[in-house]
Design a protein around this motif. Structure first.
Motif, PDB file in Angstrom:
ATOM      1  N   ASP A 169       0.810  -1.223   0.000  1.00 47.92           N
ATOM      2  CA  ASP A 169       0.000   0.000   0.000  1.00 47.92           C
ATOM      3  C   ASP A 169       0.845   1.275   0.000  1.00 47.92           C
ATOM      4  O   ASP A 169       0.594   2.184  -0.779  1.00 47.92           O
ATOM      5  CB  ASP A 169      -0.939   0.012   1.212  1.00 47.92           C
ATOM      6  CG  ASP A 169      -2.114  -0.928   1.014  1.00 47.92           C
ATOM      7  OD1 ASP A 169      -2.316  -1.370  -0.131  1.00 47.92           O
ATOM      8  OD2 ASP A 169      -2.812  -1.225   1.992  1.00 47.92           O
ATOM      9  N   CYS A 170       1.831   1.348   0.896  1.00 41.74           N
ATOM     10  CA  CYS A 170       2.605   2.593   1.014  1.00 41.74           C
ATOM     11  C   CYS A 170       4.020   2.486   0.460  1.00 41.74           C
ATOM     12  O   CYS A 170       4.709   3.489   0.310  1.00 41.74           O
ATOM     13  CB  CYS A 170       2.667   3.039   2.477  1.00 41.74           C
ATOM     14  SG  CYS A 170       3.653   1.957   3.543  1.00 41.74           S
ATOM     15  N   GLY A 171       4.485   1.265   0.164  1.00 40.50           N
ATOM     16  CA  GLY A 171       5.816   1.089  -0.412  1.00 40.50           C
ATOM     17  C   GLY A 171       6.942   1.093   0.601  1.00 40.50           C
ATOM     18  O   GLY A 171       8.113   0.987   0.237  1.00 40.50           O
ATOM     19  N   SER A 172       6.624   1.200   1.887  1.00 46.91           N
ATOM     20  CA  SER A 172       7.658   1.225   2.921  1.00 46.91           C
ATOM     21  C   SER A 172       8.313  -0.146   3.074  1.00 46.91           C
ATOM     22  O   SER A 172       7.682  -1.185   2.862  1.00 46.91           O
ATOM     23  CB  SER A 172       7.041   1.650   4.256  1.00 46.91           C
ATOM     24  OG  SER A 172       7.966   1.481   5.318  1.00 46.91           O
ATOM     25  N   LEU A 173       9.586  -0.138   3.441  1.00 47.85           N
ATOM     26  CA  LEU A 173      10.299  -1.381   3.723  1.00 47.85           C
ATOM     27  C   LEU A 173       9.651  -2.063   4.922  1.00 47.85           C
ATOM     28  O   LEU A 173       9.249  -1.412   5.890  1.00 47.85           O
ATOM     29  CB  LEU A 173      11.762  -1.081   4.024  1.00 47.85           C
ATOM     30  CG  LEU A 173      12.714  -2.271   4.165  1.00 47.85           C
ATOM     31  CD1 LEU A 173      12.875  -2.969   2.829  1.00 47.85           C
ATOM     32  CD2 LEU A 173      14.069  -1.800   4.683  1.00 47.85           C
ATOM     33  N   MET A 174       9.537  -3.386   4.862  1.00 44.61           N
ATOM     34  CA  MET A 174       8.940  -4.147   5.958  1.00 44.61           C
ATOM     35  C   MET A 174      10.039  -4.697   6.869  1.00 44.61           C
ATOM     36  O   MET A 174      11.080  -5.156   6.390  1.00 44.61           O
ATOM     37  CB  MET A 174       8.069  -5.276   5.418  1.00 44.61           C
ATOM     38  CG  MET A 174       6.926  -4.783   4.551  1.00 44.61           C
ATOM     39  SD  MET A 174       5.760  -6.075   4.046  1.00 44.61           S
ATOM     40  CE  MET A 174       4.825  -6.299   5.570  1.00 44.61           C
ATOM     41  N   CYS A 191       4.874  -3.565   8.276  1.00 47.27           N
ATOM     42  CA  CYS A 191       5.069  -2.332   7.512  1.00 47.27           C
ATOM     43  C   CYS A 191       5.910  -1.330   8.315  1.00 47.27           C
ATOM     44  O   CYS A 191       5.639  -1.064   9.487  1.00 47.27           O
ATOM     45  CB  CYS A 191       3.713  -1.715   7.167  1.00 47.27           C
ATOM     46  SG  CYS A 191       3.803  -0.061   6.460  1.00 47.27           S
ATOM     47  N   GLY A 192       6.937  -0.767   7.672  1.00 48.61           N
ATOM     48  CA  GLY A 192       7.832   0.165   8.347  1.00 48.61           C
ATOM     49  C   GLY A 192       7.142   1.431   8.825  1.00 48.61           C
ATOM     50  O   GLY A 192       7.419   1.932   9.920  1.00 48.61           O
ATOM     51  N   HIS A 193       6.235   1.982   8.006  1.00 45.52           N
ATOM     52  CA  HIS A 193       5.532   3.197   8.411  1.00 45.52           C
ATOM     53  C   HIS A 193       4.650   2.948   9.632  1.00 45.52           C
ATOM     54  O   HIS A 193       4.575   3.782  10.541  1.00 45.52           O
ATOM     55  CB  HIS A 193       4.678   3.727   7.257  1.00 45.52           C
ATOM     56  CG  HIS A 193       5.468   4.531   6.266  1.00 45.52           C
ATOM     57  ND1 HIS A 193       5.119   4.638   4.938  1.00 45.52           N
ATOM     58  CD2 HIS A 193       6.597   5.262   6.407  1.00 45.52           C
ATOM     59  CE1 HIS A 193       6.006   5.397   4.310  1.00 45.52           C
ATOM     60  NE2 HIS A 193       6.906   5.777   5.188  1.00 45.52           N
ATOM     61  N   LYS A 196       6.793   2.583  12.790  1.00 46.42           N
ATOM     62  CA  LYS A 196       7.308   3.863  13.295  1.00 46.42           C
ATOM     63  C   LYS A 196       6.196   4.810  13.730  1.00 46.42           C
ATOM     64  O   LYS A 196       6.468   5.950  14.106  1.00 46.42           O
ATOM     65  CB  LYS A 196       8.161   4.527  12.216  1.00 46.42           C
ATOM     66  CG  LYS A 196       9.413   3.729  11.862  1.00 46.42           C
ATOM     67  CD  LYS A 196      10.151   4.357  10.692  1.00 46.42           C
ATOM     68  CE  LYS A 196      11.352   3.500  10.287  1.00 46.42           C
ATOM     69  NZ  LYS A 196      12.046   4.067   9.102  1.00 46.42           N
ATOM     70  N   ARG A 197       4.937   4.346  13.628  1.00 47.85           N
ATOM     71  CA  ARG A 197       3.780   5.140  14.049  1.00 47.85           C
ATOM     72  C   ARG A 197       3.721   6.482  13.323  1.00 47.85           C
ATOM     73  O   ARG A 197       3.456   7.524  13.926  1.00 47.85           O
ATOM     74  CB  ARG A 197       3.830   5.379  15.572  1.00 47.85           C
ATOM     75  CG  ARG A 197       3.823   4.101  16.406  1.00 47.85           C
ATOM     76  CD  ARG A 197       2.496   3.335  16.248  1.00 47.85           C
ATOM     77  NE  ARG A 197       2.368   2.259  17.210  1.00 47.85           N
ATOM     78  CZ  ARG A 197       2.779   1.026  17.018  1.00 47.85           C
ATOM     79  NH1 ARG A 197       3.364   0.693  15.883  1.00 47.85           N
ATOM     80  NH2 ARG A 197       2.609   0.096  17.948  1.00 47.85           N
ATOM     81  N   THR A 198       3.941   6.460  12.001  1.00 54.42           N
ATOM     82  CA  THR A 198       3.904   7.702  11.225  1.00 54.42           C
ATOM     83  C   THR A 198       2.502   8.037  10.733  1.00 54.42           C
ATOM     84  O   THR A 198       2.287   9.084  10.147  1.00 54.42           O
ATOM     85  CB  THR A 198       4.825   7.592   9.998  1.00 54.42           C
ATOM     86  OG1 THR A 198       4.360   6.520   9.155  1.00 54.42           O
ATOM     87  CG2 THR A 198       6.253   7.328  10.424  1.00 54.42           C
ATOM     88  N   GLU A 200       1.064   6.947   8.268  1.00 55.31           N
ATOM     89  CA  GLU A 200       1.000   6.912   6.809  1.00 55.31           C
ATOM     90  C   GLU A 200       0.484   5.575   6.297  1.00 55.31           C
ATOM     91  O   GLU A 200       0.213   5.420   5.111  1.00 55.31           O
ATOM     92  CB  GLU A 200       2.388   7.192   6.209  1.00 55.31           C
ATOM     93  CG  GLU A 200       2.889   8.598   6.502  1.00 55.31           C
ATOM     94  CD  GLU A 200       4.230   8.868   5.855  1.00 55.31           C
ATOM     95  OE1 GLU A 200       4.510   8.245   4.810  1.00 55.31           O
ATOM     96  OE2 GLU A 200       4.999   9.694   6.382  1.00 55.31           O
ATOM     97  N   CYS A 201       0.356   4.596   7.189  1.00 57.62           N
ATOM     98  CA  CYS A 201      -0.141   3.289   6.776  1.00 57.62           C
ATOM     99  C   CYS A 201      -0.735   2.584   7.979  1.00 57.62           C
ATOM    100  O   CYS A 201      -0.604   3.042   9.119  1.00 57.62           O
ATOM    101  CB  CYS A 201       0.995   2.460   6.155  1.00 57.62           C
ATOM    102  SG  CYS A 201       0.402   1.108   5.094  1.00 57.62           S
ATOM    103  N   THR A 202      -1.381   1.457   7.721  1.00 57.27           N
ATOM    104  CA  THR A 202      -2.025   0.701   8.792  1.00 57.27           C
ATOM    105  C   THR A 202      -1.219  -0.556   9.128  1.00 57.27           C
ATOM    106  O   THR A 202      -0.140  -0.766   8.581  1.00 57.27           O
ATOM    107  CB  THR A 202      -3.460   0.318   8.376  1.00 57.27           C
ATOM    108  OG1 THR A 202      -3.425  -0.345   7.106  1.00 57.27           O
ATOM    109  CG2 THR A 202      -4.328   1.561   8.247  1.00 57.27           C
ATOM    110  N   ALA A 203      -1.792  -1.396   9.981  1.00 53.47           N
ATOM    111  CA  ALA A 203      -1.060  -2.556  10.495  1.00 53.47           C
ATOM    112  C   ALA A 203      -0.992  -3.689   9.473  1.00 53.47           C
ATOM    113  O   ALA A 203      -1.733  -4.668   9.567  1.00 53.47           O
ATOM    114  CB  ALA A 203      -1.718  -3.053  11.778  1.00 53.47           C
ATOM    115  N   HIS A 204      -0.109  -3.566   8.515  1.00 53.31           N
ATOM    116  CA  HIS A 204       0.098  -4.623   7.531  1.00 53.31           C
ATOM    117  C   HIS A 204       1.262  -5.509   7.951  1.00 53.31           C
ATOM    118  O   HIS A 204       2.346  -5.007   8.255  1.00 53.31           O
ATOM    119  CB  HIS A 204       0.405  -4.014   6.150  1.00 53.31           C
ATOM    120  CG  HIS A 204      -0.746  -3.233   5.602  1.00 53.31           C
ATOM    121  ND1 HIS A 204      -0.590  -2.237   4.679  1.00 53.31           N
ATOM    122  CD2 HIS A 204      -2.065  -3.302   5.852  1.00 53.31           C
ATOM    123  CE1 HIS A 204      -1.766  -1.722   4.379  1.00 53.31           C
ATOM    124  NE2 HIS A 204      -2.677  -2.351   5.091  1.00 53.31           N
TER     125      HIS A 204
END
Length: 302
Positions: A169-174, A191-193, A196-198, A200-204
């Motif tokens: 979804d967000c492309g962040s490194l896992m 999901c990295g985002h 990091k609690r940014t 920008e994404c949910t609990a994937h």
């Protein structure tokens, strides 16, 4: 351009001498060498930060506060709590080789107070301006290790899929995560985002055992097909590589065309501004020339 440091903040590991140059800080320099040696041993920035915190080594902000009273980077409740970003910045500093690096940042406009980082081609490096803390071999080896991005995690292991998984979804490194209770133990990638609690994404996340099972099954199918249809398999590989190369080239060309179009638009805007404002505001021709020497040369009417 004289080669003297223009930064207002002294690089951790050094002090500023009377002439404005860097001199080795005998208290902080050993910590810099320790950080690089820990990285060479296979530890990532997060683990190094945790190790320094456990050893109760004062952070750069704490050290600055004790010496100058400055509180801009000082946290009274956490005087020895190192952050991952601090370690990352230290591991990237060329100043530890004895070089001065100027023009690392710039302001987009005089109206904007914040600065943005300059790419390396806009920075200017002056070599051998002060005493080095590290040798070239150590620094370059650390940079190579940082590029690989496959280092032991907090469990002392190198994840099988480290650096290979990205959130759909967000492309962040896992990142590898491990949950353990009295009844069960679960290993997964998250999901990295979200980690990091940014926001920008949910609990994937995906369980490591299911991921291994899926990848193994796919490998069996691919290798089985390659064994039975070797010629067809080679043609598929070649076609896929060519298709991927074409897509990359097309994307790069699109970026280049957009950049050239924007440059043309800016040139036109600058010309119109020059023609309409020079006489009104009394701006001198040499002032305009100096301005364009920074933002890019544009052909101006005489």
């Amino acid at each position: 351009m004289s080669g003297k440091p223009i930064t207002s903040n002294t690089v951790y590991g050094y002090l500023k001498g009377e002439d404005g140059g860097f001199i080795v800080d005998e208290e902080a320099a050993p910590v810099v060498r320790l950080i690089y040696s820990l990285c060479l041993a296979g530890n990532g920035p997060t683990k190094i930060a945790r190790m320094l915190t456990e050893r109760q080594i004062p952070t750069p902000g704490t050290l600055e506060y004790r010496r100058t009273g400055s509180t801009r980077r000082y946290y009274p409740d956490y005087p020895c709590k190192w952050s991952t970003n601090t370690i990352v910045h230290i591991l990237e500093r060329k100043e530890y080789l004895g070089h001065t690096v100027n023009f690392k940042t710039e302001k987009v406009s005089y109206k904007v107070k914040t600065s943005v980082e300059n790419p390396e081609d806009k920075q200017v490096v002056f070599e051998n301006t002060h005493e080095p803390i590290l040798d070239v071999e150590t620094w370059e080896r650390v940079q190579e290790l940082r590029k690989q991005r496959k280092r032991p995690n907090r469990y002392g292991e190198v994840g099988l899929f480290s650096g290979l998984l990205f959130c759909a979804d967000c492309g962040s490194l896992m990142y590898q995560q491990r949950y353990q209770t009295e009844k069960r133990k679960q290993d997964c990638y998250i999901c990295g985002h979200y980690k990091k609690r940014t926001k920008e994404c949910t609990a994937h996340f995906i369980r490591t055992d299911l991921l291994i099972e899926g990848v193994t099954d796919n490998l069996r199918k691919v290798t089985g097909y390659a064994a039975k249809h070797e010629a067809k398999f080679m043609k598929l590989l070649i076609a896929q590589n060519e298709d991927g190369g074409k897509r990359k080239n097309a994307a790069k060309k699109k970026e280049l065309d957009a950049a050239e179009k924007r440059l043309t638009e800016l040139s036109s805007i600058f010309k119109r501004l020059y023609e309409s404002r020079t006489d009104e505001n009394g701006i001198r021709r040499q002032d305009i020339d100096i301005y364009y020497s920074f933002v890019g040369r544009v052909d101006l009417p005489e």
